[in-house]
Design a protein around this motif. Structure first.
Motif, PDB file in Angstrom:
ATOM      1  N   PHE A 133       3.210   4.546  38.038  1.00 28.54           N
ATOM      2  CA  PHE A 133       2.391   3.453  37.521  1.00 28.54           C
ATOM      3  C   PHE A 133       3.075   2.748  36.357  1.00 28.54           C
ATOM      4  O   PHE A 133       2.708   1.623  36.006  1.00 28.54           O
ATOM      5  N   MET A 134       4.093   3.379  35.756  1.00 24.99           N
ATOM      6  CA  MET A 134       4.778   2.772  34.620  1.00 24.99           C
ATOM      7  C   MET A 134       5.967   1.922  35.044  1.00 24.99           C
ATOM      8  O   MET A 134       6.697   1.412  34.193  1.00 24.99           O
ATOM      9  N   ASN A 135       6.191   1.764  36.355  1.00 27.07           N
ATOM     10  CA  ASN A 135       7.316   0.954  36.841  1.00 27.07           C
ATOM     11  C   ASN A 135       8.660   1.477  36.353  1.00 27.07           C
ATOM     12  O   ASN A 135       9.543   0.705  35.954  1.00 27.07           O
ATOM     13  N   PHE A 208       7.402   4.315  24.535  1.00 33.75           N
ATOM     14  CA  PHE A 208       7.794   5.183  25.642  1.00 33.75           C
ATOM     15  C   PHE A 208       7.887   4.387  26.945  1.00 33.75           C
ATOM     16  O   PHE A 208       8.810   4.592  27.745  1.00 33.75           O
ATOM     17  N   THR A 209       6.949   3.473  27.149  1.00 40.91           N
ATOM     18  CA  THR A 209       6.940   2.688  28.383  1.00 40.91           C
ATOM     19  C   THR A 209       8.172   1.804  28.495  1.00 40.91           C
ATOM     20  O   THR A 209       8.844   1.784  29.532  1.00 40.91           O
ATOM     21  N   VAL A 210       8.487   1.051  27.433  1.00 42.21           N
ATOM     22  CA  VAL A 210       9.633   0.142  27.510  1.00 42.21           C
ATOM     23  C   VAL A 210      10.942   0.913  27.597  1.00 42.21           C
ATOM     24  O   VAL A 210      11.891   0.468  28.261  1.00 42.21           O
ATOM     25  N   VAL A 211      11.003   2.068  26.933  1.00 45.49           N
ATOM     26  CA  VAL A 211      12.223   2.872  27.004  1.00 45.49           C
ATOM     27  C   VAL A 211      12.406   3.432  28.413  1.00 45.49           C
ATOM     28  O   VAL A 211      13.505   3.402  28.981  1.00 45.49           O
ATOM     29  N   ALA A 212      11.323   3.949  29.001  1.00 44.28           N
ATOM     30  CA  ALA A 212      11.405   4.515  30.347  1.00 44.28           C
ATOM     31  C   ALA A 212      11.734   3.448  31.384  1.00 44.28           C
ATOM     32  O   ALA A 212      12.356   3.735  32.411  1.00 44.28           O
TER      33      ALA A 212
END
Length: 647
Positions: A133-135, A208-212
């Motif tokens: 879900f986090m792309n 965390f989202t943008v890093v992942a």
């Protein structure tokens, strides 16, 4: 006037003696400040006369205290005084509710929250894949992986809302706040701390989202810095307020004496639990961020984010006299039509951190039992994705090549085959640039992926059923094809019936190839074949073949099933050995509205397809049509099965 010093006697501090009202750091207007300065001047002049004696009496005691302080500082070091944070967030408890500074601070909070929420929504809005879900990208290079972990550590250090809020809650108790500023409410003070803590965790989640999701090193650090800027809006707004940018009331609010006040430090015994909690929380945040990133890395390495099944479509490129190796190590030359390898490819391990897709059979999209499927994988030596088969070589010098590519993508480092763009290069005896190569994932995320002809359940399309007969109205992995015609009628009044293999209750299985039904000649027209033989119309990836099968009518159900599962237009050399009719290229689900040709003479003069004589003139008028059945599908299939002797 009497003043209570923050360095007063220990007994006064332990007893928690209240300071006099004139020493309060509650909001005060300009007139009170001027009066306070005037009174202070008078008291200071009167105190000069007695200062000498006081200094003599306290000299020895002061010297002793300085020595004690110096000795203690050598042990614990210097600690900054405890003051309120100079941020517009502080207006939430230093200013009256619904006042202009309070509303201004609330607006800054909402601005920061809104920006962080919008950033988070934008980053995950398109994530419709189960388990992703986090792309998260399907894979990244090693330098990006290292940067991801380092950026999380940097972001953890840079984030200041959580530690500052917890620090003030730890060091300033309700009693201390009341002693130094009776007009400030501890409840609002605690609320402000909660607002800052929630903002901090929203920053962590965004970070965390943008890093992942990042695929480049510089992109990672830019995104983290951009998020950090959103947390500094309150500090910038406070400094601008002190410079009188937003008006007098906000300037007075930002220059209150409470921002210059130092608060009594609680004894360690009273803040011990909170101190331990803050340290444990920092360790917890660090472990959660690193563990979350480790999960992402492991999933990427295992190929969990890759599409598990893809459909591949080659154009009708032809390579004459392709070099093919047999199981005994010998060689032979065969005409390779790339569309023969169209169909479903399934994830079968990884190579160079990228997926390897293996060709499936053309009947039910499961692995071949006897034949070896082609593969699509990344070639490090080429720096590109490649289509290849272990038994097909461009020439004898590439027999032992680790990457005997037949179709090659543009240079790329992409970990996702579906994201590779640009024209491919195809080998047709020479390198032919500008080749078209189409791939798409076979999973669905919504009804749109099923072409609105069915429902998406557990990443698979279930095609709509007819209300009249209960059979599917559409077929195909994405319900992209209309229900196939069950009986074809040719221009010569020849009849061809769809070839079912078995019927169980109200379900029947037909022989299909490359996602299309197989038709068997029944009667009519200018066609004569022996009783034991069969003439079948099968799809080969881009063209329909009318192929002759000697002794086919003597085969039983198991023989048909085995042949259907192992059928491959290239390896079975169907066109060379059996085919008498061939159509123009088409991607339709049935041989309607497409021209057919009789294959005449063969040889180098006529090319790989031979001499093609149209079955119907003029060209462009097609050959088959699909008339109404005049009976229910189930009855029609039962009648065919009875004729074929299949129960």
């Amino acid at each position: 006037m009497h003043y209570q010093s923050s360095g007063g006697s220990g007994s006064d501090m332990e007893e928690g003696q209240n300071l006099r009202p004139n020493n309060n750091f509650a909001p005060a207007d300009a007139e009170n400040s001027e009066q306070l300065s005037h009174n202070t001047g008078q008291d200071s002049q009167a105190g000069v006369e007695s200062s000498g004696g006081l200094a003599n009496n306290l000299g020895n005691d002061t010297a002793g205290r300085v020595d004690a302080v110096d000795d203690r500082s050598s042990i614990i070091g210097y600690e900054d005084p405890i003051v309120l944070t100079q941020s517009t967030h502080s207006f939430l408890f230093t200013e009256p509710t619904f006042s202009l500074p309070f509303l201004f601070a609330l607006g800054i909070v909402m601005l920061s929250y809104t920006c962080l929420v919008l950033a988070l929504y934008n980053n995950i809005a398109d994530g419709n894949s189960p388990g992703n879900f986090m792309n998260v990208p399907v894979g990244v290079t090693i330098d990006v992986k290292v940067a991801q972990y380092l950026s999380l550590l940097v972001g953890l250090i840079m984030e200041e809302e959580i530690p500052e809020a917890l620090y003030l809650l730890r060091m300033i108790s309700e009693r201390t706040l009341h002693n130094r500023a009776p007009n400030l409410h501890f409840g609002k003070f605690a609320f402000c701390a909660v607002v800052r803590i929630v903002m901090g965790y929203l920053f962590y989640f965004n970070m965390f989202t943008v890093v992942a999701q990042s695929t480049a090193v510089i992109e990672i650090f830019f995104d983290v810095l951009a998020l950090q800027f959103l947390q500094q809006v309150d500090d910038i707004a406070f400094r601008l307020a002190k410079m009188d940018v937003f008006g007098k009331r906000l300037k007075r609010a930002s220059t209150r004496k409470c921002f210059r006040a130092t608060f009594e430090r609680l004894p360690y015994s009273r803040r011990k639990k909170m101190t331990i909690f803050v340290k444990a929380l920092y360790v917890f945040n660090f472990c959660v961020l690193m563990a979350g990133m480790a999960v992402v890395t492991i999933k990427q390495n295992n190929g969990d984010y890759h599409c598990k099944s893809i459909t591949v479509h080659f154009e009708d490129y032809i390579w004459e006299n392709a070099l093919v190796l047999d199981s005994a190590g010998g060689e032979e030359e065969m005409d390779l039509i790339y569309s023969y390898f169209n169909g479903v490819y399934v994830l079968d391990g990884t190579h160079a951190g990228r997926p390897v897709y293996t060709e499936q059979n053309k009947f039910d999209n499961t692995p071949y039992d006897e034949k070896i499927g082609a593969v699509i994988r990344y070639c490090e030596e080429e720096g590109a994705w490649a289509f290849m088969h272990e038994n097909i070589r461009k020439d004898r010098n590439t027999r032992d090549s680790d990457c005997p590519w037949l179709l090659r993508s543009p240079d790329t480092k992409s970990f996702n085959l579906l994201e590779v763009s640009g024209d491919w290069s195809v080998w047709t005896g020479i390198i032919h640039a500008g080749a078209s190569f189409q791939t798409y994932c076979n999973g669905c995320g919504s009804e749109a992926d099923c072409n609105y002809h069915g429902t998406c359940t557990e990443r698979q399309c279930g095609c709509d059923l007819s209300e009249n007969d209960g059979y599917p109205l559409y077929t195909g992995i994405h319900c992209e094809f209309s229900r196939p015609c069950l009986q074809l009628v040719g221009d010569g009044d020849d009849r061809w019936n769809i070839l079912p293999i078995e019927k169980i209750d109200y379900e029947f299985t037909s022989w299909n190839a490359y996602g299309r039904g197989v038709y068997k000649y029944a009667w009519g027209g200018n066609v004569t074949i022996p009783e034991d033989d069969a003439l079948l119309l099968t799809y080969s990836g881009s063209r329909w073949f009318g192929s002759y099968y000697e002794g086919a009518n003597q085969k039983g159900r198991d023989d048909w099933l085995h042949y259907a599962k192992e059928y491959h237009a290239f390896w079975d050399e169907v066109y060379k050995e059996n085919t008498q009719y061939v159509s123009n290229p088409t991607d339709r689900s049935e041989p309607i509205a497409v021209d057919f040709f009789t294959i005449g003479r063969r040889g180098a003069k006529y090319g790989p397809l031979g001499e093609l004589v149209p079955l119907r003139e003029p060209v462009g008028t097609g050959y088959f049509e699909c008339p109404p059945l005049g009976m229910l599908i189930g009855d029609f299939v039962s009648e065919i099965l009875e004729k074929e002797g299949v129960s």
